[in-house]
Scaffold this motif. Structure first.
Motif, PDB file in Angstrom:
ATOM      1  N   ARG A  98       0.830  -1.220   0.000  1.00 34.36           N
ATOM      2  CA  ARG A  98       0.000   0.000   0.000  1.00 34.36           C
ATOM      3  C   ARG A  98       0.862   1.267   0.000  1.00 34.36           C
ATOM      4  O   ARG A  98       0.392   2.342  -0.350  1.00 34.36           O
ATOM      5  CB  ARG A  98      -0.945  -0.003   1.184  1.00 34.36           C
ATOM      6  CG  ARG A  98      -2.108  -0.980   1.051  1.00 34.36           C
ATOM      7  CD  ARG A  98      -2.906  -1.115   2.323  1.00 34.36           C
ATOM      8  NE  ARG A  98      -2.209  -1.960   3.297  1.00 34.36           N
ATOM      9  CZ  ARG A  98      -2.725  -2.288   4.489  1.00 34.36           C
ATOM     10  NH1 ARG A  98      -3.899  -1.812   4.848  1.00 34.36           N
ATOM     11  NH2 ARG A  98      -2.062  -3.082   5.309  1.00 34.36           N
ATOM     12  N   ARG A 131       0.116 -12.159   7.748  1.00 31.66           N
ATOM     13  CA  ARG A 131       0.593 -11.613   9.021  1.00 31.66           C
ATOM     14  C   ARG A 131       0.450 -12.647  10.123  1.00 31.66           C
ATOM     15  O   ARG A 131       1.368 -12.874  10.911  1.00 31.66           O
ATOM     16  CB  ARG A 131      -0.198 -10.352   9.374  1.00 31.66           C
ATOM     17  CG  ARG A 131       0.287  -9.645  10.605  1.00 31.66           C
ATOM     18  CD  ARG A 131      -0.596  -8.425  10.914  1.00 31.66           C
ATOM     19  NE  ARG A 131      -0.096  -7.752  12.083  1.00 31.66           N
ATOM     20  CZ  ARG A 131      -0.333  -8.166  13.335  1.00 31.66           C
ATOM     21  NH1 ARG A 131      -1.078  -9.226  13.551  1.00 31.66           N
ATOM     22  NH2 ARG A 131       0.171  -7.508  14.354  1.00 31.66           N
ATOM     23  N   ASP A 163       3.656  -4.690  15.546  1.00 33.88           N
ATOM     24  CA  ASP A 163       3.923  -4.506  14.113  1.00 33.88           C
ATOM     25  C   ASP A 163       5.267  -3.823  13.896  1.00 33.88           C
ATOM     26  O   ASP A 163       5.546  -2.815  14.561  1.00 33.88           O
ATOM     27  CB  ASP A 163       2.846  -3.592  13.475  1.00 33.88           C
ATOM     28  CG  ASP A 163       1.453  -4.189  13.483  1.00 33.88           C
ATOM     29  OD1 ASP A 163       0.496  -3.421  13.664  1.00 33.88           O
ATOM     30  OD2 ASP A 163       1.339  -5.415  13.306  1.00 33.88           O
ATOM     31  N   ARG A 201       5.017  -0.032  13.271  1.00 31.73           N
ATOM     32  CA  ARG A 201       4.595   0.937  14.295  1.00 31.73           C
ATOM     33  C   ARG A 201       5.826   1.389  15.101  1.00 31.73           C
ATOM     34  O   ARG A 201       6.068   0.919  16.216  1.00 31.73           O
ATOM     35  CB  ARG A 201       3.555   0.325  15.230  1.00 31.73           C
ATOM     36  CG  ARG A 201       2.186   0.092  14.584  1.00 31.73           C
ATOM     37  CD  ARG A 201       1.157  -0.362  15.598  1.00 31.73           C
ATOM     38  NE  ARG A 201      -0.079  -0.795  14.966  1.00 31.73           N
ATOM     39  CZ  ARG A 201      -1.132  -0.005  14.747  1.00 31.73           C
ATOM     40  NH1 ARG A 201      -1.072   1.285  15.100  1.00 31.73           N
ATOM     41  NH2 ARG A 201      -2.221  -0.471  14.173  1.00 31.73           N
ATOM     42  N   ALA A 207      -7.980  -0.866  17.051  1.00 29.10           N
ATOM     43  CA  ALA A 207      -6.923  -1.699  17.639  1.00 29.10           C
ATOM     44  C   ALA A 207      -5.551  -1.286  17.116  1.00 29.10           C
ATOM     45  O   ALA A 207      -5.398  -0.891  15.960  1.00 29.10           O
ATOM     46  CB  ALA A 207      -7.164  -3.167  17.292  1.00 29.10           C
ATOM     47  N   GLN A 208      -4.553  -1.362  18.009  1.00 26.94           N
ATOM     48  CA  GLN A 208      -3.160  -1.130  17.624  1.00 26.94           C
ATOM     49  C   GLN A 208      -2.347  -2.360  18.048  1.00 26.94           C
ATOM     50  O   GLN A 208      -2.896  -3.412  18.358  1.00 26.94           O
ATOM     51  CB  GLN A 208      -2.631   0.131  18.335  1.00 26.94           C
ATOM     52  CG  GLN A 208      -3.375   1.425  17.998  1.00 26.94           C
ATOM     53  CD  GLN A 208      -2.836   2.604  18.793  1.00 26.94           C
ATOM     54  OE1 GLN A 208      -2.285   2.461  19.883  1.00 26.94           O
ATOM     55  NE2 GLN A 208      -3.017   3.815  18.263  1.00 26.94           N
ATOM     56  N   THR A 209      -1.046  -2.191  18.103  1.00 26.13           N
ATOM     57  CA  THR A 209      -0.174  -3.161  18.772  1.00 26.13           C
ATOM     58  C   THR A 209       0.742  -2.346  19.673  1.00 26.13           C
ATOM     59  O   THR A 209       0.895  -1.125  19.445  1.00 26.13           O
ATOM     60  CB  THR A 209       0.711  -3.959  17.765  1.00 26.13           C
ATOM     61  OG1 THR A 209       1.621  -3.096  17.124  1.00 26.13           O
ATOM     62  CG2 THR A 209      -0.163  -4.716  16.784  1.00 26.13           C
ATOM     63  N   GLN A 265      -0.005  -6.258  21.259  1.00 25.58           N
ATOM     64  CA  GLN A 265      -1.068  -7.097  21.767  1.00 25.58           C
ATOM     65  C   GLN A 265      -0.375  -8.208  22.552  1.00 25.58           C
ATOM     66  O   GLN A 265       0.547  -8.834  22.031  1.00 25.58           O
ATOM     67  CB  GLN A 265      -1.931  -7.638  20.622  1.00 25.58           C
ATOM     68  CG  GLN A 265      -2.510  -6.511  19.757  1.00 25.58           C
ATOM     69  CD  GLN A 265      -3.661  -6.924  18.871  1.00 25.58           C
ATOM     70  OE1 GLN A 265      -4.131  -8.075  18.903  1.00 25.58           O
ATOM     71  NE2 GLN A 265      -4.179  -5.987  18.099  1.00 25.58           N
ATOM     72  N   THR A 282      -6.746 -10.242  11.076  1.00 25.82           N
ATOM     73  CA  THR A 282      -5.811  -9.124  10.896  1.00 25.82           C
ATOM     74  C   THR A 282      -5.160  -8.689  12.206  1.00 25.82           C
ATOM     75  O   THR A 282      -4.305  -7.805  12.195  1.00 25.82           O
ATOM     76  CB  THR A 282      -6.538  -7.917  10.272  1.00 25.82           C
ATOM     77  OG1 THR A 282      -7.670  -7.595  11.102  1.00 25.82           O
ATOM     78  CG2 THR A 282      -7.011  -8.249   8.862  1.00 25.82           C
ATOM     79  N   ASP A 283      -5.567  -9.287  13.331  1.00 25.70           N
ATOM     80  CA  ASP A 283      -4.819  -9.040  14.571  1.00 25.70           C
ATOM     81  C   ASP A 283      -4.947 -10.267  15.465  1.00 25.70           C
ATOM     82  O   ASP A 283      -5.766 -11.154  15.232  1.00 25.70           O
ATOM     83  CB  ASP A 283      -5.264  -7.751  15.280  1.00 25.70           C
ATOM     84  CG  ASP A 283      -6.578  -7.884  16.044  1.00 25.70           C
ATOM     85  OD1 ASP A 283      -6.807  -7.060  16.943  1.00 25.70           O
ATOM     86  OD2 ASP A 283      -7.384  -8.787  15.733  1.00 25.70           O
ATOM     87  N   LYS A 335       0.435   3.067  12.465  1.00 22.24           N
ATOM     88  CA  LYS A 335       1.019   2.004  11.631  1.00 22.24           C
ATOM     89  C   LYS A 335       1.320   2.632  10.263  1.00 22.24           C
ATOM     90  O   LYS A 335       0.397   3.128   9.596  1.00 22.24           O
ATOM     91  CB  LYS A 335       0.036   0.855  11.461  1.00 22.24           C
ATOM     92  CG  LYS A 335       0.588  -0.280  10.611  1.00 22.24           C
ATOM     93  CD  LYS A 335      -0.252  -1.545  10.769  1.00 22.24           C
ATOM     94  CE  LYS A 335      -1.625  -1.322  10.262  1.00 22.24           C
ATOM     95  NZ  LYS A 335      -1.678  -1.284   8.754  1.00 22.24           N
TER      96      LYS A 335
HETATM   97  C1  LIG Z   1      -2.616  -5.557  14.066  1.00 18.61           C
HETATM   98  C2  LIG Z   1      -3.125  -4.238  13.567  1.00 18.61           C
HETATM   99  O1  LIG Z   1      -2.059  -3.303  13.542  1.00 18.61           O
HETATM  100  C3  LIG Z   1      -4.203  -3.732  14.494  1.00 18.61           C
HETATM  101  O2  LIG Z   1      -4.802  -2.584  13.961  1.00 18.61           O
HETATM  102  C4  LIG Z   1      -3.701  -4.321  12.135  1.00 18.61           C
HETATM  103  O3  LIG Z   1      -4.816  -5.189  12.129  1.00 18.61           O
HETATM  104  C5  LIG Z   1      -2.681  -4.834  11.154  1.00 18.61           C
HETATM  105  O4  LIG Z   1      -3.321  -4.867   9.878  1.00 18.61           O
HETATM  106  P1  LIG Z   1      -2.443  -5.032   8.582  1.00 18.61           P
HETATM  107  O5  LIG Z   1      -3.381  -5.041   7.424  1.00 18.61           O
HETATM  108  O6  LIG Z   1      -1.717  -6.344   8.776  1.00 18.61           O
HETATM  109  O7  LIG Z   1      -1.539  -3.855   8.588  1.00 18.61           O
END
Ligand SMILES: C[C@](O)(CO)[C@H](O)COP(=O)(O)O
Ligand SMILES: Nc1ccn([C@@H]2O[C@H](COP(=O)(O)OP(=O)(O)OP(=O)(O)O)[C@@H](O)[C@H]2O)c(=O)n1
Length: 231
Positions: free
Chosen positions: A19, A84, A107, A110, A162-164, A166, A188-189, A212
């Protein structure tokens, strides 16, 4: 539980950053003096409870071997996967095999995580049986669309982004990822895998600065945050 149960971090860093539309995978972009991955490793090294960092990279990765890290925490490289979740599972498997009872997944993309956010989510994740994750409450009005046409507005009350990191018990996380299937691109998480097994992870409020790097321009924002740590 041990007085100081063992905790390792897993950094999924095997993506291509499509992306971002750049030739260099985003985790290897240089911002504020070092690569995004080095910043993310340094961010995790801020908490002494993290005893080792497992970094999952692509089999085709030609960047990682050139990196030097100036952190005290030891680093183990593992081979990531096609998703992922697969990359995270590879790191968790390696950490579990080395006896780490808890895992903090963060991630690579991040780099702006701050010490107080990390400390809070580690404490919560090791205390709550279903783990914990950093997140921030949704502040914008949300629209569900069909293409670019609005279909409905979604009530944002009780919605979080949501972030990381986690943080989960390694056994519980590996079992959840295995159960849902790591090739399942819908996961995705890590928290969603735990939720699918009936778990209810704890939300720990973080900051909007823990972005992120995903879309073009995010790297400039991350650079600004890194250069102005006390924002
Ligand atoms: C894990 C995450 O950062 C939480 O928001 C997000 O789901 C990662 O998504 P990605 O598409 O793998 O970047
Ligand atoms: N097969 C994959 C895919 C992603 N990731 C990692 O998971 C994190 C979050 O994923 P995302 O932001 O989606 O990264 P990419 O998949 O690289 O980005 P894109 O979807 O734009 O290609 C990143 O650190 C990425 O390197 C991974 O380890 N293994």
């Amino acid at each position: 539980m041990d007085k100081h149960p063992s905790l390792a971090a897993v950094i999924p860093a095997a993506g291509v950053g499509s992306r971002m539309k750049l030739a260099t995978p985003k985790q290897y972009l240089t911002i504020a003096g070092q690569t995004v991955l080095q910043h993310s490793v340094a961010a995790l090294a801020q908490d002494p409870r993290i005893q080792r960092i497992f970094i999952a990279i692509a089999t085709t990765d030609t960047y990682a071997q050139q990196l030097q890290f100036t952190v005290d925490v030891p680093i183990t490289w593992v081979v990531g996967g096609a998703t992922r979740a697969a990359s995270v599972a590879a790191g968790v498997q390696a950490a579990k095999q080395q006896g780490y009872a808890f895992i903090a997944v963060h991630d690579a993309a991040r780099p702006c995580l701050q010490a107080d956010e990390l400390a809070a989510v580690i404490s919560a994740g090791m205390q709550h049986s279903d783990g914990a994750l950093l997140a921030i409450p949704v502040a914008d009005t949300l629209k569900r669309a069909d293409g670019k046409v609005v279909r409905e507005t979604i009530a944002r009350k009780h919605l979080w982004r949501a972030q990381t990191p986690q943080v989960f018990a390694s056994d519980k996380l590996l079992q959840a990822l295995t159960k849902v299937g790591v090739e399942n691109g819908d996961i995705t998480d890590e928290a969603s895998a735990i939720e699918l097994q009936g778990g209810q992870p704890q939300l720990v409020e973080g900051r909007a600065t823990n972005i992120k790097i995903t879309q073009p321009g995010d790297e400039a924002l991350a650079t600004m945050y890194l250069n102005n740590r006390n924002l």
